[in-house]
Design a protein around this motif. Structure first.
Motif, PDB file in Angstrom:
ATOM      1  N   GLN A  64     -11.131  -4.495  11.014  1.00 13.25           N
ATOM      2  CA  GLN A  64     -11.538  -5.780  10.438  1.00 13.25           C
ATOM      3  C   GLN A  64     -12.880  -6.229  11.000  1.00 13.25           C
ATOM      4  O   GLN A  64     -13.707  -6.772  10.284  1.00 13.25           O
ATOM      5  N   THR A 109     -11.406  -1.830   0.814  1.00 15.69           N
ATOM      6  CA  THR A 109     -10.899  -1.484   2.148  1.00 15.69           C
ATOM      7  C   THR A 109     -10.248  -2.704   2.790  1.00 15.69           C
ATOM      8  O   THR A 109      -9.136  -2.605   3.328  1.00 15.69           O
ATOM      9  N   THR A 110     -10.932  -3.852   2.725  1.00 12.04           N
ATOM     10  CA  THR A 110     -10.391  -5.073   3.328  1.00 12.04           C
ATOM     11  C   THR A 110      -8.993  -5.366   2.791  1.00 12.04           C
ATOM     12  O   THR A 110      -8.085  -5.700   3.548  1.00 12.04           O
ATOM     13  N   ILE A 157     -12.084 -11.573  -3.383  1.00  8.41           N
ATOM     14  CA  ILE A 157     -13.325 -12.362  -3.464  1.00  8.41           C
ATOM     15  C   ILE A 157     -14.539 -11.452  -3.253  1.00  8.41           C
ATOM     16  O   ILE A 157     -15.531 -11.530  -3.979  1.00  8.41           O
ATOM     17  N   ALA A 175       2.019 -11.759  -0.023  1.00 10.94           N
ATOM     18  CA  ALA A 175       0.567 -11.882  -0.166  1.00 10.94           C
ATOM     19  C   ALA A 175      -0.068 -11.884   1.217  1.00 10.94           C
ATOM     20  O   ALA A 175       0.431 -12.537   2.122  1.00 10.94           O
ATOM     21  N   THR A 176      -1.168 -11.144   1.385  1.00 10.63           N
ATOM     22  CA  THR A 176      -1.846 -11.173   2.673  1.00 10.63           C
ATOM     23  C   THR A 176      -3.204 -11.825   2.493  1.00 10.63           C
ATOM     24  O   THR A 176      -3.762 -11.811   1.395  1.00 10.63           O
ATOM     25  N   ILE A 177      -3.705 -12.382   3.557  1.00  7.31           N
ATOM     26  CA  ILE A 177      -5.040 -12.981   3.497  1.00  7.31           C
ATOM     27  C   ILE A 177      -6.090 -11.890   3.232  1.00  7.31           C
ATOM     28  O   ILE A 177      -7.082 -12.118   2.561  1.00  7.31           O
ATOM     29  N   GLN A 178      -5.813 -10.660   3.710  1.00  4.09           N
ATOM     30  CA  GLN A 178      -6.743  -9.555   3.462  1.00  4.09           C
ATOM     31  C   GLN A 178      -6.925  -9.313   1.966  1.00  4.09           C
ATOM     32  O   GLN A 178      -8.017  -9.007   1.499  1.00  4.09           O
ATOM     33  N   CYS A 180       0.204 -13.357   9.462  1.00  4.46           N
ATOM     34  CA  CYS A 180       0.460 -13.300   8.039  1.00  4.46           C
ATOM     35  C   CYS A 180       1.333 -14.474   7.604  1.00  4.46           C
ATOM     36  O   CYS A 180       1.094 -15.104   6.594  1.00  4.46           O
ATOM     37  N   LYS A 190      -5.916 -11.117  11.935  1.00  4.21           N
ATOM     38  CA  LYS A 190      -5.127 -10.297  12.846  1.00  4.21           C
ATOM     39  C   LYS A 190      -4.268  -9.319  12.061  1.00  4.21           C
ATOM     40  O   LYS A 190      -3.810  -8.329  12.580  1.00  4.21           O
ATOM     41  N   GLY A 191      -4.025  -9.636  10.805  1.00  2.00           N
ATOM     42  CA  GLY A 191      -3.229  -8.743   9.980  1.00  2.00           C
ATOM     43  C   GLY A 191      -1.762  -9.078  10.047  1.00  2.00           C
ATOM     44  O   GLY A 191      -1.301  -9.790  10.940  1.00  2.00           O
ATOM     45  N   CYS A 192      -1.036  -8.572   9.062  1.00  6.96           N
ATOM     46  CA  CYS A 192       0.404  -8.805   9.056  1.00  6.96           C
ATOM     47  C   CYS A 192       1.021  -7.919  10.122  1.00  6.96           C
ATOM     48  O   CYS A 192       0.410  -6.992  10.604  1.00  6.96           O
ATOM     49  N   ILE A 197     -16.677 -15.217   4.292  1.00  9.58           N
ATOM     50  CA  ILE A 197     -15.666 -14.164   4.102  1.00  9.58           C
ATOM     51  C   ILE A 197     -15.765 -13.143   5.245  1.00  9.58           C
ATOM     52  O   ILE A 197     -14.760 -12.667   5.762  1.00  9.58           O
ATOM     53  N   LEU A 201     -15.620  -4.189   9.350  1.00  8.19           N
ATOM     54  CA  LEU A 201     -15.823  -4.648   7.970  1.00  8.19           C
ATOM     55  C   LEU A 201     -16.539  -5.990   7.960  1.00  8.19           C
ATOM     56  O   LEU A 201     -17.488  -6.203   7.196  1.00  8.19           O
ATOM     57  N   LEU A 248      -9.176 -12.021   0.552  1.00  7.95           N
ATOM     58  CA  LEU A 248     -10.563 -11.766   0.959  1.00  7.95           C
ATOM     59  C   LEU A 248     -11.146 -10.601   0.176  1.00  7.95           C
ATOM     60  O   LEU A 248     -12.269 -10.665  -0.330  1.00  7.95           O
ATOM     61  N   LEU A 262      -0.473 -18.321   8.251  1.00  8.01           N
ATOM     62  CA  LEU A 262      -1.516 -18.835   7.374  1.00  8.01           C
ATOM     63  C   LEU A 262      -0.919 -19.537   6.168  1.00  8.01           C
ATOM     64  O   LEU A 262      -1.475 -20.492   5.645  1.00  8.01           O
ATOM     65  N   LEU A 263       0.212 -19.063   5.703  1.00  9.00           N
ATOM     66  CA  LEU A 263       0.783 -19.644   4.494  1.00  9.00           C
ATOM     67  C   LEU A 263       1.825 -20.701   4.809  1.00  9.00           C
ATOM     68  O   LEU A 263       2.191 -21.492   3.958  1.00  9.00           O
ATOM     69  N   VAL A 304      -6.324  -3.188   4.533  1.00  8.23           N
ATOM     70  CA  VAL A 304      -6.145  -3.177   5.981  1.00  8.23           C
ATOM     71  C   VAL A 304      -4.812  -3.828   6.347  1.00  8.23           C
ATOM     72  O   VAL A 304      -4.526  -4.927   5.904  1.00  8.23           O
ATOM     73  N   LYS A 305      -4.026  -3.125   7.106  1.00  9.86           N
ATOM     74  CA  LYS A 305      -2.729  -3.667   7.493  1.00  9.86           C
ATOM     75  C   LYS A 305      -2.862  -4.539   8.735  1.00  9.86           C
ATOM     76  O   LYS A 305      -2.013  -5.345   9.017  1.00  9.86           O
ATOM     77  N   GLY A 306      -3.945  -4.322   9.479  1.00  3.73           N
ATOM     78  CA  GLY A 306      -4.142  -5.119  10.677  1.00  3.73           C
ATOM     79  C   GLY A 306      -3.519  -4.489  11.891  1.00  3.73           C
ATOM     80  O   GLY A 306      -2.687  -3.592  11.797  1.00  3.73           O
TER      81      GLY A 306
END
Lengths: 328, 328
Positions: free
Chosen positions: A290, B142-143, B296, B287-290, A154, A147-149, A139, A293, B293, A157-158, B146-148
């Motif tokens: 990121q 926080t994760t 989890i 949905a974001t991967i952040q 974003c 990289k973030g949306c 994780i 973190l 994460l 990945l999907l 995060v907007k990235g």
């Protein structure tokens, strides 16, 4: 030598690899040397070093080093190379279905598949705490890469193709299996590590040579045979790339024999974060939250995995039972 | 009642709060009712409920509930309200120096400051494992937020004014201290919780009333006195917002008395993640991967904090020593 010292050294060498490679670029940000020859030369380097050490061991050791020379045993050293051959081809295929950044994110699965195969094939029990630490490591490295949306991440990945995800999972299992199998091979008997390395790297040399020949065929011998141009454009930095790759490989092999795959996974994951931190200073890359973190998560993971449990929960240390003479 | 049942209920109610508030908007995405009156009405609601329960306790309990009525003890219930007064003003000031998204990220510090003050003022020892769990909870929330890089986030987190960061830290300590102080108050003696609530919410009603009056002065009585328009535009959903806020408050108070601040922090952090998940379905947020994460990480944190250690490391359960009669 202590395993944590070797692991720390591996972290430093692995994190230098990306930086050295970048420094070996010419002014146009391309390479004057053929990067495909780097792994081949690395295998040669490791083979020579292992031969030297085996010779020295024979000379200096009071008892001669143990060398198993049966073909039944030696042929097993082909297995890791064959697995990597499959793995490399699958990677090539996966990148047709997934974007490079998604592929990179999926690559962190290798941490988890290593844990799973470590449990299954080497029958090493891990505590729940250690499983959570391994999950956290994956994780953490993933978090640092997000990289973030806002940009393509974003979506991609999907929106990748399901085949791509399946291939990435297969790839993570194969790559972990190669590591686990190598650990099994090196620990199977108490042969000299250098002798085991020689068998491993001899296979490596031949498979990499095959790889170069395939490349020549694919390019229609445009640039001639690989051996005609193998040293072309090699600068000092390029040689450092080779030496660094080879040294990391030797350390990995040492860790597989005297520590284990999980230690190796920690070292290489930490290296990835260290590279990211060093890049901030060297290449003017912007620090992201990121990354910060991700580093904290991986540090916690490291702590959870390796700290003795009595130190985590303030219990008195559990003493190893000492065998003693029966009372008369 | 078990604390984890109450904590789960608090998680659900808290996560509904944002969603109900959004649903209470009119077609233009604004509010027909005055949102500043919501906390005031919430305090009234909690006060009435507590009065009812105290009356019922008096009627039904075989032993009369314990009620301390000394002024020395009662005046202490002013403290949390005073702290929140400071806190709200500092928040207002902080937002002059930090962007709202940076302020939101900094808000996760409250998890860590709660742990610190819990240790210092309530003298509750936490194991290293629990400290790491608390740190992970803050990292996880926080994760998920995060907007990235790519949009403004990456810049703004580092480019805020230093005063803003200091104020955000002070704010995190104040808000945590209000919680810790409330826990101290409620656990100080074995007074009936409802009687303690009545004192707490009476202060709350007056402070919120003061807040509305200040608002009236600031707007130059444009919309008249607050009591002239207090119920204006209240729809059923708006009343649900009030009822939900008040019910959450009552559960928090129960948890402070019978569990502790850390449980409350876990419940509200999980609620934040639940809100984010529910928003995906209700409001077409991507949905974001952040977020995945973050969820989890927080789940691992929850597990690390609350699972008995012998289950984490496969040790035999440590039995509580049973007192027994001396051997004759």
């Amino acid at each position: 030598m202590q395993w944590y010292f070797v692991a720390a050294l591996l972290t430093i060498l692995t994190s230098s690899q990306g930086i050295l490679t970048k420094l070996s670029q010419n002014k146009d940000s391309t390479y004057d040397y053929d990067t495909a020859t780097v792994p081949f030369l690395g295998e040669i380097f490791k083979l020579l070093v292992s031969c030297f050490f085996l010779w020295r061991e024979k000379e200096t050791s009071p008892t001669p080093p143990k060398l198993t020379k049966e073909w039944r045993s030696m042929q097993l050293f082909l297995v890791p190379s064959v697995i990597y051959l499959f793995h490399n081809n699958i990677t090539f295929l996966t990148l047709k279905y997934l974007s490079p950044s998604t592929y990179q994110i999926m690559g962190n699965l290798k941490i988890i598949t290593t844990g799973i195969l470590f449990r299954i094939f080497l029958e090493r029990k891990l505590t729940k705490l250690q499983w959570m630490a391994i999950l956290l490591l994956a994780i953490g490295t993933t978090t640092s890469q997000v990289k973030g949306c806002g940009d393509s991440m974003c979506e991609s990945l999907l929106s990748g193709h399901i085949t791509g995800y399946i291939l990435a999972i297969v790839s993570a299992f194969l790559s972990a299996f190669a590591g686990i199998y190598t650990e099994y091979l090196l620990k199977k008997n108490n042969d000299s590590l250098y002798w085991q390395n020689i068998q491993l790297y001899t296979c490596g040399v031949f498979f990499n040579m095959g790889w170069l020949i395939v490349g020549d065929f694919q390019s229609g011998f445009e640039k001639g045979f690989w051996w005609q141009r193998i040293f072309n454009g090699y600068t000092l930095t390029a040689w450092l790339v080779v030496a660094n790759l080879a040294s990391s490989g030797l350390l990995v092999s040492w860790l597989m024999k005297y520590a284990d795959n999980i230690v190796k996974v920690y070292a290489t994951s930490m290296a990835m974060l260290l590279t990211a931190v060093l890049s901030q200073f060297l290449f003017d890359v912007k620090a992201t939250i990121q990354l910060v973190l991700g580093i904290i998560i991986c540090m916690i993971s490291l702590h959870l995995y390796f700290t003795p449990v009595h130190m985590l929960v303030d219990l008195p240390a559990i003493e190893t039972p000492v065998r003693r003479e029966e009372d008369p």
